[in-house]
Design a protein around this motif. Structure first.
Motif, PDB file in Angstrom:
ATOM      1  N   UNK A  33     -84.656 -50.368 -80.678  1.00  0.00           N
ATOM      2  CA  UNK A  33     -83.238 -50.093 -80.512  1.00  0.00           C
ATOM      3  C   UNK A  33     -82.449 -51.014 -81.420  1.00  0.00           C
ATOM      4  N   UNK A  34     -81.373 -50.485 -81.951  1.00  0.00           N
ATOM      5  CA  UNK A  34     -80.437 -51.283 -82.745  1.00  0.00           C
ATOM      6  C   UNK A  34     -79.040 -50.933 -82.263  1.00  0.00           C
ATOM      7  N   UNK A  35     -78.211 -51.945 -82.147  1.00  0.00           N
ATOM      8  CA  UNK A  35     -76.889 -51.672 -81.600  1.00  0.00           C
ATOM      9  C   UNK A  35     -75.842 -52.658 -82.064  1.00  0.00           C
ATOM     10  N   UNK A  36     -74.623 -52.357 -81.699  1.00  0.00           N
ATOM     11  CA  UNK A  36     -73.467 -53.190 -82.016  1.00  0.00           C
ATOM     12  C   UNK A  36     -72.776 -53.609 -80.730  1.00  0.00           C
ATOM     13  N   UNK A  37     -72.482 -54.888 -80.637  1.00  0.00           N
ATOM     14  CA  UNK A  37     -71.716 -55.460 -79.545  1.00  0.00           C
ATOM     15  C   UNK A  37     -70.478 -56.112 -80.150  1.00  0.00           C
ATOM     16  N   UNK A  38     -69.470 -56.286 -79.348  1.00  0.00           N
ATOM     17  CA  UNK A  38     -68.289 -57.004 -79.836  1.00  0.00           C
ATOM     18  C   UNK A  38     -67.781 -57.959 -78.766  1.00  0.00           C
ATOM     19  N   UNK A  39     -67.111 -58.988 -79.249  1.00  0.00           N
ATOM     20  CA  UNK A  39     -66.528 -59.980 -78.344  1.00  0.00           C
ATOM     21  C   UNK A  39     -65.121 -60.297 -78.812  1.00  0.00           C
ATOM     22  N   UNK A  40     -64.160 -59.967 -77.960  1.00  0.00           N
ATOM     23  CA  UNK A  40     -62.764 -60.292 -78.234  1.00  0.00           C
ATOM     24  C   UNK A  40     -62.468 -61.686 -77.682  1.00  0.00           C
ATOM     25  N   UNK A  41     -61.450 -62.353 -78.202  1.00  0.00           N
ATOM     26  CA  UNK A  41     -61.111 -63.691 -77.707  1.00  0.00           C
ATOM     27  C   UNK A  41     -60.887 -63.690 -76.207  1.00  0.00           C
ATOM     28  N   UNK A  42     -61.550 -64.607 -75.515  1.00  0.00           N
ATOM     29  CA  UNK A  42     -61.385 -64.746 -74.079  1.00  0.00           C
ATOM     30  C   UNK A  42     -62.091 -63.699 -73.249  1.00  0.00           C
ATOM     31  N   UNK A  86     -57.971 -49.256 -83.514  1.00  0.00           N
ATOM     32  CA  UNK A  86     -56.854 -49.697 -82.694  1.00  0.00           C
ATOM     33  C   UNK A  86     -56.858 -51.225 -82.631  1.00  0.00           C
ATOM     34  N   UNK A  87     -55.715 -51.833 -82.374  1.00  0.00           N
ATOM     35  CA  UNK A  87     -55.678 -53.305 -82.247  1.00  0.00           C
ATOM     36  C   UNK A  87     -56.676 -53.830 -81.213  1.00  0.00           C
ATOM     37  N   UNK A  88     -56.922 -53.070 -80.158  1.00  0.00           N
ATOM     38  CA  UNK A  88     -57.865 -53.520 -79.130  1.00  0.00           C
ATOM     39  C   UNK A  88     -59.319 -53.472 -79.592  1.00  0.00           C
ATOM     40  N   UNK A  89     -59.571 -52.950 -80.780  1.00  0.00           N
ATOM     41  CA  UNK A  89     -60.919 -53.003 -81.351  1.00  0.00           C
ATOM     42  C   UNK A  89     -61.193 -54.344 -82.038  1.00  0.00           C
ATOM     43  N   UNK A  90     -60.184 -55.178 -82.115  1.00  0.00           N
ATOM     44  CA  UNK A  90     -60.332 -56.473 -82.761  1.00  0.00           C
ATOM     45  C   UNK A  90     -61.351 -57.335 -82.031  1.00  0.00           C
ATOM     46  N   UNK A  91     -62.186 -58.015 -82.818  1.00  0.00           N
ATOM     47  CA  UNK A  91     -63.174 -58.908 -82.239  1.00  0.00           C
ATOM     48  C   UNK A  91     -64.258 -59.228 -83.244  1.00  0.00           C
ATOM     49  N   UNK A  92     -65.211 -60.022 -82.797  1.00  0.00           N
ATOM     50  CA  UNK A  92     -66.386 -60.293 -83.618  1.00  0.00           C
ATOM     51  C   UNK A  92     -67.460 -59.288 -83.218  1.00  0.00           C
ATOM     52  N   UNK A  93     -67.972 -58.596 -84.203  1.00  0.00           N
ATOM     53  CA  UNK A  93     -68.986 -57.570 -83.973  1.00  0.00           C
ATOM     54  C   UNK A  93     -70.370 -58.132 -84.319  1.00  0.00           C
ATOM     55  N   UNK A  94     -71.268 -58.003 -83.365  1.00  0.00           N
ATOM     56  CA  UNK A  94     -72.624 -58.524 -83.522  1.00  0.00           C
ATOM     57  C   UNK A  94     -73.631 -57.383 -83.538  1.00  0.00           C
ATOM     58  N   UNK A  95     -74.581 -57.499 -84.440  1.00  0.00           N
ATOM     59  CA  UNK A  95     -75.683 -56.541 -84.483  1.00  0.00           C
ATOM     60  C   UNK A  95     -76.830 -57.070 -83.619  1.00  0.00           C
ATOM     61  N   UNK A  96     -77.440 -56.187 -82.874  1.00  0.00           N
ATOM     62  CA  UNK A  96     -78.542 -56.541 -81.986  1.00  0.00           C
ATOM     63  C   UNK A  96     -79.724 -55.637 -82.292  1.00  0.00           C
ATOM     64  N   UNK A  97     -80.902 -56.239 -82.412  1.00  0.00           N
ATOM     65  CA  UNK A  97     -82.110 -55.473 -82.728  1.00  0.00           C
ATOM     66  C   UNK A  97     -83.190 -55.847 -81.720  1.00  0.00           C
TER      67      UNK A  97
END
Length: 120
Positions: A33-42, A86-97
């Motif tokens: 599996x490969x995927x994308x996660x994101x983390x917004x501030x707070x 959208x502005x709410x898509x803002x964040x750090x996007x991490x790839x996970x494998x």
């Protein structure tokens, strides 16, 4: 043993598009599996989209219809096409494998993250 590198983040206006890329390398025997996660501030890190062996995909409800995940198993790469941002898509996007190494060990590997900023 397994390295993951993301690219493609940046600053974009609301309504715009970005394409993220992720490549895994090293002692890889298989990727399950490969995927994308994101983390917004707070906020906690959350799943955005994931693709599994065979092509099955999962998306967060908030991105369905706007984001598309695709992958190339032979190259151990995964992409995330993000449209109508959208502005709410803002964040750090991490790839996970997730997969198995050539030494028959299961692994979970993360990239260093790429910043996506959507301005209103």
């Amino acid at each position: 043993q397994v390295q993951v590198v993301e690219s493609g983040g940046g600053l974009v206006q609301a309504g715009g598009s970005l394409r993220l890329s992720c490549a895994a390398s090293g002692m890889i025997f298989s990727t399950n599996a490969m995927g994308w996660y994101r983390q917004a501030p707070g906020k906690q890190r959350e799943l955005v989209a994931r693709i599994v062996t065979g092509g099955g995909t999962d998306y967060a409800d908030s991105v369905k219809g706007r984001f598309t995940i695709s992958g190339d198993n032979a190259k151990n790469t995964v992409y995330l096409q993000m449209n109508s941002l959208k502005p709410e898509d803002t964040g750090v996007y991490y790839c996970n494998v997730v997969g198995h190494t050539t030494t028959v060990r299961a692994y979970v590997a993360w990239g260093q993250g790429t910043q996506v900023t959507v301005s209103s």
